[in-house]
Design a protein around this motif. Structure first.
Motif, short mmCIF file in Angstrom:
data_model
loop_
_atom_site.label_atom_id
_atom_site.label_comp_id
_atom_site.label_asym_id
_atom_site.label_seq_id
_atom_site.Cartn_x
_atom_site.Cartn_y
_atom_site.Cartn_z
N LEU B 279 49.08 38.02 83.44
CA LEU B 279 49.56 38.16 85.17
C LEU B 279 50.29 36.91 85.65
N MET B 280 50.99 35.65 84.71
CA MET B 280 51.87 34.97 85.31
C MET B 280 53.18 35.29 85.23
N PHE B 281 53.77 36.81 84.03
CA PHE B 281 54.78 37.39 84.53
C PHE B 281 54.48 38.25 85.58
N GLU B 282 53.74 38.72 85.76
CA GLU B 282 53.81 39.57 86.60
C GLU B 282 53.80 38.76 88.22
N ALA B 283 53.40 37.37 88.29
CA ALA B 283 53.50 36.90 89.63
C ALA B 283 54.96 36.66 89.53
N LEU B 284 55.89 36.33 88.44
CA LEU B 284 57.75 36.21 88.41
C LEU B 284 57.59 36.91 88.78
N GLN B 285 57.85 38.28 88.03
CA GLN B 285 58.30 39.15 88.77
C GLN B 285 58.63 39.36 90.09
N GLN B 286 57.15 39.44 90.33
CA GLN B 286 56.81 39.97 92.07
C GLN B 286 57.35 38.39 92.56
N ARG B 287 58.12 37.40 92.57
CA ARG B 287 57.76 36.21 93.04
C ARG B 287 56.71 35.81 94.03
N ASP B 288 55.86 35.77 92.93
CA ASP B 288 54.14 35.51 93.48
C ASP B 288 54.45 33.89 93.64
N TYR B 289 55.62 33.58 94.31
CA TYR B 289 55.07 31.52 93.90
C TYR B 289 53.56 30.90 93.86
N ASN B 290 52.80 30.93 95.05
CA ASN B 290 51.46 30.26 95.23
C ASN B 290 49.96 30.94 94.39
N LEU B 291 50.68 32.33 93.22
CA LEU B 291 50.25 32.51 92.79
C LEU B 291 50.57 31.96 91.04
N LEU B 292 51.27 31.88 90.88
CA LEU B 292 51.97 31.04 89.25
C LEU B 292 51.85 29.70 89.70
N LEU B 293 52.28 28.82 90.94
CA LEU B 293 51.65 27.49 90.90
C LEU B 293 49.97 27.58 90.13
N GLY B 294 49.41 28.26 90.95
CA GLY B 294 47.31 28.20 90.69
C GLY B 294 47.41 29.03 89.13
#
Lengths: 278, 325
Positions: B279-294
Motif C-alpha cells: 500500500l505504501m508503494f502504491e501511495a508513493l506511485q500515486q503521490r498520495d501523501y496523506n495515505l503515505l503519512l498514515g
C-alpha cells in the motif's frame, strides 16, 4: 604489530579492500570509458549480454547500455554512501559527545531525542522524507543521514561516559582547559577508532538504503543508480533477468566489501578485542 | 502488580512517541515545497480548486499554525486519518484492510529468522575454529550484504519462472474459491517466497548476534563449573551456554523487528503481497501523501507495540529483572 600488519592478517579485509578498489576504479573510469550519458538509448532494447561488441552486459528495456549504467551507478552509490555517513557523523558525534560529557539533564534530554529516532522504522522514515522533499541526491543524502545517526550518538556518548573521569581529562581541567577544548582535543581523539569502524559499516548500510529507495522509484531522476536499474527491470524479470541481476551483484559486492573492511579495521584498531573474539 | 505498572508506563511512553510522530508528520507537510493542501490531496487534487478549498477549510490551512496543528492532532487522535482521494476510501479503512497480510508476513518471517538464526548461530559458536563454523559466518555475512529486493526478484526468477515450484505474486490464487484448509494451504504456498526472502537478512543478523552472545557466555565461570562436573559438551552448550545467551538476543531481536516493517515494504512490493508495505508503494506511485503519512504512523505504532511485547517477554523470561523501567 603495526596497524597495517594487523589489518592484513584478516584475509577477508584484504579481499574487501580489493573489491572496493575495483568499484572505486569503475566509478573513476566511467566518464572516460562511457563518456555519453548512461540514460542515452544507444542500441535496440533487450540486447542480451555478450551478444554485441561494446555491450558486454547488453541493453535494457529502453536500449540503454547496461555496462555504462553500472559504471556510472558505482559513482552515485559511493558518493551517497560516503556523504550521507559524513552527515550522520556530523549529527551524531556532537550530540553523543555533549550528552556523554555533561551528563545529567542534558544527557537525559538528548538520549530521549535519540531514542525517538531509533523507535521510528528507519526505512519508512527515509521513504516519507524523500517523497515529501522530492527525490534528489540532496534529499536522499539527508534522509539517509537522518535515519542513521542514532547509533553514532549512542556510541560516542558511551565512550565519553567512560572517558570523562580519566586522569588525563582531570589533568586538562586542572591546567584550566575549557569544556570545548577538553571535548575536542582530549576525549574525542580517543574515541576515533570505534567511530571509524562504525562509519565503515554505516557506509555499507547507506548504500543498501539508497539502492532500496531508488528501487522504489525514489532515486534522483538525473543520476543513474543501481537500485533504479533493478527497479526499472522488475516488470520484465521474466524475459530479461540479467537486467536486474548485474546491478544487484554490484550492490552485493560493494556492501560485502565495506563490511569486510569494517571488520578488518575493527581487528586492527582494537587488537585486544579481536584476540578475545576469535 | 509490577507488570501492570510496567505496562502502564510503557503505554504512556508509547503515547508520547506517537504524539511526537504526529507533530513530525505535520512539520513534514509544512516543510514540503508547495501548497500543503496540494500535498494532502496528492497530485490529482491539484487540478480541482474546489477540493483544495475543502481541504484548506478542513485542516484550517488559512488559520494560524497552532490552530492547524490542533486540527491535525485532534483528527488523528479520533482515528481520522483523512481520505485517500486516489483510492476513494478513508485512509484508516485502507490500512486496516491491509494490516492482517503484513502481520502474517512479518510474523512468519520473524519466527523463521529468529529460529534459524539462533540455530545457525549456536552451531557456529560450537564450531568456532572449524571450517563449518566459518562457513556459517560467511553465509551470514553474504545474506547481510544482499539487497532484500534483489534476493526477492532472483527468488522469483528461480523458483517461479524456471522451476515453477511456487507462485510469484499475490496472497492467494485468484478465482480458485478455496475455503478452510485448502485456503490455508494456498496462502501458505504464496507465503513461502516472501517470508523466506524477508527472513534471510534478519536471520543473518540473529546468527551473528547468537554466536557473539554464546561465545561471551561460554567464558563464564558456571561453564567451567559445568565442565568440572564432567557434563558432556552438548549439554553444556544447550543448557548452560545457550540459555544464558538467549536473553540479550531477545532484547536485540525486538529492536531489530522494527526494521522488519521496513523490509516488508520491499518484499511486499516485489511479490504483490497485499499488505501495508505494498500500500505504501502504491501511495508513493500515486503521490498520495496523506495515505503515505498514515501508513508511516501505523508502521511506527506497530514497532512500538512490538517493542513493548518483547520487553514483557524479556522480563518474564528473566526473573532477575525486578525493578520497574
Amino acid at each position: 604489530m603495526s596497524f597495517f600488519a594487523r589489518f592484513a592478517q584478516n584475509r577477508g579485509a584484504l579481499i574487501g579492500v580489493i573489491i572496493l578498489a575495483v568499484i572505486i576504479a569503475m566509478a573513476a573510469l566511467a566518464p572516460f570509458l562511457y563518456p555519453e550519458s548512461p540514460w542515452r538509448m544507444v542500441q535496440r532494447p533487450f540486447l542480451p549480454p555478450l551478444e554485441m561488441d561494446g555491450f558486454p552486459l547488453g541493453t535494457d528495456t529502453m536500449g540503454r547500455n547496461v555496462a555504462a549504467g553500472l559504471m556510472h551507478g558505482a559513482w552515485v552509490s559511493l558518493l551517497i554512501g560516503f556523504v550521507s555517513t559524513s552527515v550522520a557523523l556530523l549529527i551524531g558525534v556532537p550530540l553523543g559527545a555533549v550528552a556523554g560529557y555533561y551528563g545529567g539533564l542534558i544527557d537525559d534530554g538528548l538520549m530521549r531525542f535519540t531514542e525517538f529516532f531509533q523507535t521510528i522504522p528507519n526505512f519508512a522514515l527515509a521513504i516519507v522524507l524523500v517523497a515529501i522533499m522530492q527525490p534528489s541526491v540532496t534529499s536522499i543524502v539527508l534522509a539517509i543521514a537522518l535515519v542513521s545517526w542514532p547509533p553514532v550518538a549512542r556510541l560516542v556518548r558511551a565512550e565519553f561516559l567512560s572517558l570523562r573521569h580519566r586522569e588525563y581529562v582531570e589533568a586538562a581541567r586542572l591546567v584550566g582547559q575549557g569544556n570545548a577544548t577538553i571535548i575536542l582535543r582530549q576525549i574525542l581523539p580517543n574515541t576515533l577508532s570505534p567511530i571509524i569502524v562504525l562509519a565503515s559499516l554505516m557506509v555499507a548500510t547507506a548504500i543498501l538504503l539508497e539502492s532500496a529507495l531508488s528501487f522504489l522509484g525514489l532515486g534522483d531522476p538525473n543520476v543513474m543508480s543501481w537500485g533504479y536499474m533493478i527497479g526499472a527491470a522488475r516488470t520484465v524479470i521474466r524475459q530479461a533477468w540479467w537486467l536486474s541481476f548485474f546491478p544487484g551483484v554490484a550492490i552485493l559486492l560493494t556492501v560485502l566489501a565495506l563490511n569486510l573492511v569494517g571488520e578488518g579495521l575493527d581487528d586492527a584498531l582494537n587488537p585486544k578485542l579481536a584476540r578475545e573474539r576469535s | 502488580m509490577l507488570y501492570a505498572r510496567l505496562i502502564a508506563s510503557r503505554l504512556v511512553k508509547a503515547v508520547i512517541v506517537l504524539f511526537l510522530i504526529i507533530i513530525f508528520n505535520f512539520v513534514l507537510i509544512q516543510l514540503a515545497p508547495g501548497d500543503p493542501a496540494a500535498i494532502l490531496a496528492g497530485e490529482a487534487g491539484a487540478t480541482d480548486e474546489e477540493f483544495l478549498n475543502q481541504l484548506r477549510e478542513r485542516f484550517g490551512l488559512d488559520q494560524p499554525m497552532y490552530v492547524q496543528l490542533w486540527h491535525y492532532v485532534s483528527g488523528i487522535a479520533t482515528l481520522d486519518f483523512g481520505f485517500s482521494y486516489r483510492q476513494q476510501m478513508p485512509v484508516l479503512d485502507l490500512i486496516l484492510a491491509r494490516l492482517p497480510a503484513t502481520l502474517l508476513l512479518t510474523g512468519t518471517a520473524f519466527v523463521l529468522s529468529l529460529g534459524l538464526g539462533i540455530l545457525a548461530g549456536s552451531l557456529a559458536a560450537a564450531r568456532v575454529k572449524k571450517p563449518s563454523g566459518s562457513l556459517i559466518m560467511a553465509l551470514a555475512l553474504l545474506f547481510y550484504a544482499t539487497p532484500l529486493f534483489w534476493v526477492a526478484l532472483m527468488a522469483v526468477v528461480l523458483f517461479s519462472v524456471y522451476l515453477e515450484w511456487l507462485p510469484a505474486y499475490g496472497m492467494l490464487t485468484v478465482g480458485a474459491g478455496h475455503t478452510g484448509l485448502a485456503l490455508a494451504l494456498d496462502v501458505g504456498k504464496h507465503l513461502i517466497l516472501p517470508a523466506t526472502t524477508l527472513a534471510l537478512f534478519f536471520m543473518a543478523i540473529y546468527t551473528r548476534m547468537t554466536r557473539a552472545s554464546m561465545i561471551e557466555a561460554s567464558q563464564q565461570d558456571y561453564v567451567k563449573t559445568a565442565r568440572a562436573k564432567g557434563l558432556s559438551n552438548g549439554v553444556i552448550q544447550r543448557r548452560h551456554i545457550l540459555r544464558n545467551a538467549l536473553l540479550p538476543i531477545i532484547t536485540l531481536a525486538g529492536l531489530q523487528a522494527g526494521q522488519m516493517v521496513g523490509g516488508a515494504i520491499l518484499t511486499e512490493t516485489v511479490f504483490a503481497w497485499p499488505g501495508i508495505g505494498r500500500l505504501m508503494f502504491e501511495a508513493l506511485q500515486q503521490r498520495d501523501y496523506n495515505l503515505l503519512l498514515g501508513i508511516f504512523f501505523f508502521s511506527a505504532a506497530l514497532v512500538i507495540l512490538f517493542n513493548i511485547v518483547t520487553d514483557l517477554v524479556y522480563r518474564l523470561a528473566d526473573p532477575r529483572i525486578k525493578e520497574a523501567p
